[in-house]
Design a protein around this motif. Sequence first.
Motif, PDB file in Angstrom:
ATOM      1  N   GLY A 242       0.799  -1.221   0.000  1.00 37.47           N
ATOM      2  CA  GLY A 242       0.000   0.000   0.000  1.00 37.47           C
ATOM      3  C   GLY A 242       0.835   1.275   0.000  1.00 37.47           C
ATOM      4  N   PRO A 243       1.659   1.500   1.035  1.00 32.62           N
ATOM      5  CA  PRO A 243       2.499   2.709   1.044  1.00 32.62           C
ATOM      6  C   PRO A 243       3.482   2.753  -0.124  1.00 32.62           C
ATOM      7  CG  PRO A 243       2.391   1.720   3.225  1.00 32.62           C
ATOM      8  CD  PRO A 243       1.779   0.736   2.277  1.00 32.62           C
ATOM      9  N   ALA A 244       3.966   1.584  -0.572  1.00 28.41           N
ATOM     10  CA  ALA A 244       4.955   1.554  -1.651  1.00 28.41           C
ATOM     11  C   ALA A 244       4.385   2.068  -2.967  1.00 28.41           C
ATOM     12  CB  ALA A 244       5.495   0.133  -1.839  1.00 28.41           C
ATOM     13  N   VAL A 245       3.065   1.869  -3.188  1.00 30.33           N
ATOM     14  CA  VAL A 245       2.454   2.352  -4.424  1.00 30.33           C
ATOM     15  C   VAL A 245       1.788   3.706  -4.239  1.00 30.33           C
ATOM     16  CG1 VAL A 245       2.086   0.003  -5.257  1.00 30.33           C
ATOM     17  CG2 VAL A 245       0.253   1.150  -4.010  1.00 30.33           C
TER      18      VAL A 245
ATOM     19  N   VAL B 239       5.602  -4.426  -5.497  1.00 31.94           N
ATOM     20  CA  VAL B 239       6.195  -3.138  -5.129  1.00 31.94           C
ATOM     21  C   VAL B 239       6.912  -2.533  -6.333  1.00 31.94           C
ATOM     22  CG1 VAL B 239       8.011  -2.047  -3.744  1.00 31.94           C
ATOM     23  CG2 VAL B 239       6.393  -3.627  -2.667  1.00 31.94           C
ATOM     24  N   ALA B 240       7.647  -3.377  -7.078  1.00 39.37           N
ATOM     25  CA  ALA B 240       8.355  -2.882  -8.268  1.00 39.37           C
ATOM     26  C   ALA B 240       7.374  -2.356  -9.314  1.00 39.37           C
ATOM     27  CB  ALA B 240       9.207  -3.998  -8.866  1.00 39.37           C
ATOM     28  N   ILE B 241       6.264  -3.053  -9.529  1.00 41.35           N
ATOM     29  CA  ILE B 241       5.243  -2.610 -10.490  1.00 41.35           C
ATOM     30  C   ILE B 241       4.631  -1.281 -10.051  1.00 41.35           C
ATOM     31  CG2 ILE B 241       2.963  -3.137 -11.459  1.00 41.35           C
ATOM     32  CD1 ILE B 241       3.751  -6.127 -11.237  1.00 41.35           C
ATOM     33  N   GLY B 242       4.300  -1.184  -8.777  1.00 38.59           N
ATOM     34  CA  GLY B 242       3.658   0.023  -8.271  1.00 38.59           C
ATOM     35  C   GLY B 242       4.553   1.243  -8.328  1.00 38.59           C
TER      36      GLY B 242
END
Length: 484
Positions: free
Chosen positions: A58-61, A112-115
């Motif tokens: 959540g926070p990562a994106v 996380v990488a995608i977001g």
Amino acid sequence: MAAEPRLRKDVPAPDEIPEQDPRHPVDRTLPPFKMFTSGLQHVAAMYAGVVAPPMIVGPAVGLNARDTAFLMGASLFTAGIATLLQTLGFWKVGARLPFVNGVSFAGVTPMVAIGRERGAEGITVIFGAIIVASVLGFILTPYFSKLVRFFPPVVTGTVITLIGVSLLPVAFNWSQGGDPTADGYGSMKNIGMAGLTLLIVLVLRKVLRGFLQQIAILLGLVVGTFVAVPMNMTDFDAIKDAGLVGFPTPFHFGAPQFEIAAIISMCIVMLVCMTESTADMLALGKIVDRPADERVIEGGLRADTLGSAISPLFNGFMCSAFAQNIGLVAMTKVRSRFVVAAGGGILVLLGLCPVLASVIALVPLPVLGGAGIVLFGSVAASGIQTLATAALEKGENALIVAAAVGIGLIPIAAPEFYHAFPQDLLVVLDSGISTGCVVAIVLNLAFNHWGGKGSSGTPGTSETEAEADAPTEADRAPAPAPPH
């Protein structure tokens, strides 16, 4: 002379239906109260594992605290649906074993990488990739399930052991506080609370009898939480801010988007999840005395992939097996799949009622970590027990175990070992369970099946053929599961 009675290893737990019940313990039900409390114990064991991925992603994106909390509720809701598909099943969907499903950790890094690469719309791209990967996984299930023939005891024992050992660092992290950046992480206070909870669970298992002994983990979590309250280790803010009702609105963040790079990444994750779920079903089948054959694994993988395909509709992530609950089944000896189905129902309610979810969240992570040491250690012990039947003295079986365990432990013992490898490869390499499983399968094929000498020393003899005349083979060979 009458034959000496054979001691059974599958004596029903004291709270199960009496022995004259013709149904397998997996298919028996318990009284309502025992069903609920045993199911709640499964929820308590898996709760932190379900909400952790959305807390990270959540926070990562770029989601705010409110939207991240929504993701957590959605993950509980979809984990409940996936667990019900797995335990109750329909048609050819579901392993119909006490098998818990929840959000897979394997997808956290690629999500996380995608977001991060796509900003605010990253979450919808993640959901689109999960849907496509899950549908493709569902289609591949009949073919993937045939791999069960490549999981003899030397492979299954190795993988089960790796599952338990790979989970132990999670318990150690919880015992230290869960967040390495927080004040007090690894403090004597946190570790002391984990140690106290571990001691409470062990004492309860020793002094209690019958049903109370079986819910010793749940009782230990309750007692540990009460002890933690005067020590200011329990956060009640979550209850104050939680609403009474909160349905995970479909497509809350928008319609899913489909991008090739993201889809390929999540397809790799799906293969990893299917490999781990296969290993987990084999482990659980051993524990409940209903070996998971090809048909059971096919149904289980269908439930995994169907649950994962449905999950993004309600804003959830990819679902797969939760190995920590296998340890709970091994420890409590409660094998009823309906107990886990009750846990799935509780998860659905938690997803619909944030207040109830926040009550479960009151359990401090150090308390959960102390109980987790017992749970995850039980899985490793089951693997060692399986290895004891794998004829390690024959052929190169001991070498297979040594190499697979050694390579499988790399992500645990040396987390940065693969840091120079491409990011896409890390999806597989960072999972010790997956790498160890692949190594064990390949080495078993190389030493016991592909020409050369089998485990009996006879050229071209497979391990299964070499052990065909062994006196204990009847106990080792997977027996077909009864019709569903």
